[in-house]
Enzyme design. Structure first.
Site, PDB file in Angstrom:
ATOM      1  N   ASP A 102      57.663   3.533  38.095  1.00 39.60           N
ATOM      2  CA  ASP A 102      57.421   2.828  36.829  1.00 39.60           C
ATOM      3  C   ASP A 102      58.742   2.519  36.119  1.00 39.60           C
ATOM      4  OD1 ASP A 102      58.039   5.385  35.997  1.00 39.60           O
ATOM      5  OD2 ASP A 102      56.187   5.709  34.861  1.00 39.60           O
ATOM      6  N   ASP A 162      53.901   4.650  41.630  1.00 41.89           N
ATOM      7  CA  ASP A 162      53.663   5.436  40.413  1.00 41.89           C
ATOM      8  C   ASP A 162      52.374   5.034  39.724  1.00 41.89           C
ATOM      9  OD1 ASP A 162      55.448   7.444  39.671  1.00 41.89           O
ATOM     10  OD2 ASP A 162      56.944   6.038  38.926  1.00 41.89           O
ATOM     11  N   LYS A 173      52.151   8.643  42.908  1.00 43.12           N
ATOM     12  CA  LYS A 173      52.945   9.661  42.209  1.00 43.12           C
ATOM     13  C   LYS A 173      52.477   9.708  40.758  1.00 43.12           C
ATOM     14  CE  LYS A 173      57.487   9.232  41.069  1.00 43.12           C
ATOM     15  NZ  LYS A 173      57.381   9.428  39.600  1.00 43.12           N
ATOM     16  N   GLU A 214      53.015  12.110  36.901  1.00 40.35           N
ATOM     17  CA  GLU A 214      53.863  13.073  36.187  1.00 40.35           C
ATOM     18  C   GLU A 214      53.044  14.189  35.544  1.00 40.35           C
ATOM     19  OE1 GLU A 214      56.402  11.053  33.387  1.00 40.35           O
ATOM     20  OE2 GLU A 214      57.180   9.683  34.920  1.00 40.35           O
ATOM     21  N   GLU A 269      62.870  16.178  38.317  1.00 38.54           N
ATOM     22  CA  GLU A 269      63.842  15.320  37.612  1.00 38.54           C
ATOM     23  C   GLU A 269      64.475  16.076  36.440  1.00 38.54           C
ATOM     24  OE1 GLU A 269      62.368  11.452  36.527  1.00 38.54           O
ATOM     25  OE2 GLU A 269      64.167  10.974  35.362  1.00 38.54           O
TER      26      GLU A 269
HETATM   27  O1  KIV Z   1      59.813   5.725  38.240  1.00 43.58           O
HETATM   28  C1  KIV Z   1      60.718   6.137  38.974  1.00 43.58           C
HETATM   29  O2  KIV Z   1      61.560   5.374  39.453  1.00 43.58           O
HETATM   30  C2  KIV Z   1      60.763   7.569  39.260  1.00 43.58           C
HETATM   31  C3  KIV Z   1      61.960   8.080  39.961  1.00 43.58           C
HETATM   32  C4  KIV Z   1      63.129   8.043  39.059  1.00 43.58           C
HETATM   33  C5  KIV Z   1      61.726   9.398  40.554  1.00 43.58           C
HETATM   34  O3  KIV Z   1      59.886   8.265  38.914  1.00 43.58           O
END
Ligand code: KIV
Length: 267
Positions: free
Chosen positions: A44, A83, A113, A115, A180
């Site tokens: 994202d 994401d 992915k 968070e 991160e």
């Molecule tokens: O959104 C993204 O690019 C990320 C990476 C920085 C791990 O989550």
């Protein structure tokens, strides 16, 4: 051979470190595929690096799907991760499952992915056939809650909580964990505690893999980068120089020349 989620666990078991890069379009995807990058993330961060936003918060499901399809078109073997953006899973597990499935069906991703310590959502998604990469530490979708992009897990108690959350995400079925913005020692403890690989960004050298933002790693931006974001090329300068040369050649009537035009006799 196409990389699958099973390979990620194997990489860790074999002590093989690996790279992940973000891409948002077919050109970078093809370049990273040609370089043999095993995992490509449609992050994202596209909100910042493609759309010019200050944070990732405004990114929508449609944005991620749009860019994911472009990246999919450039990938042969790499594992494609996408994401779930802010607002796509925070309301309920059901919302997260619907949107996770969209990333696979419409975006062509192989893994989603998300968070934070979303144990129930990770558990449900993986049970429904949607592989999940988790993301802990500095979670940019919580930008306002964290008070900015600040290094996390700086105290002993915070590291204990981080390790516990990482373990629970693994138990829930996560195939890997992005870490991160945490101190090296915190990342080491998490990495040692898990059977799935950790993929660090601003998390030091002890993670099993490392991820960087593709355009930032290539030096395509003109802004400042965080300390961990090593630039492996300086493409911004090269792009400016190429555009200047083009403009000068047009102004001086040096472009297009014989070699770059259809200078054929008319029959
Ligand atoms: O959104 C993204 O690019 C990320 C990476 C920085 C791990 O989550």
């Amino acid at each position: 051979m196409p990389i699958t989620v099973r390979d990620l666990r194997r990489f860790k078991a074999e002590g093989r470190r690996f790279a992940m890069l973000t891409s948002y379009d077919v050109l970078l995807a093809r370049a990273f595929e040609a370089a043999g990058i095993p995992v490509i993330l449609v992050g994202d961060t596209l909100g910042v690096f493609v759309l010019g936003e200050q944070t990732t918060l405004a990114v929508t499901m449609d944005d991620v799907i749009h860019h994911c399809r472009a990246v999919r078109a450039g990938i042969v073997d790499a594992l494609l991760v996408a994401d779930l953006p802010f607002g796509a899973y925070q309301a309920s597990v059901e919302q997260g499952v619907r949107n996770g499935i969209r990333l696979l069906k419409e975006g062509g991703a192989a893994v989603v992915k998300l968070e934070g310590p979303e144990f129930a959502l990770v558990d449900t998604l993986t049970a429904k056939g949607v592989p999940v990469m988790a993301h802990l530490g500095l979670t940019p979708q919580s930008f306002h809650q964290l008070g900015g992009n600040r290094v996390q897990a700086r105290t002993g108690d915070e590291v204990i909580r981080l390790v516990a959350n990482a373990r629970r995400l693994e138990e829930a079925g996560a195939c890997a964990l992005v870490l991160e913005g945490v101190p090296n020692e915190a990342a080491r403890q998490v990495t040692d505690a898990l059977g799935i690989p950790t993929i660090g960004i601003g998390a030091g050298p002890h993670c099993d893999g490392q991820v960087l933002v593709g355009p930032e790693m290539l030096g395509m931006g003109d802004g400042t980068s965080p300390r961990f974001a090593k630039r492996y090329a300086e493409l911004f300068g090269a792009m400016v120089a190429a555009a200047r040369t083009f403009a000068a050649e047009v102004e001086q009537a040096r472009y297009p020349d014989k070699e770059h035009s259809y200078d054929w006799p008319i029959r």
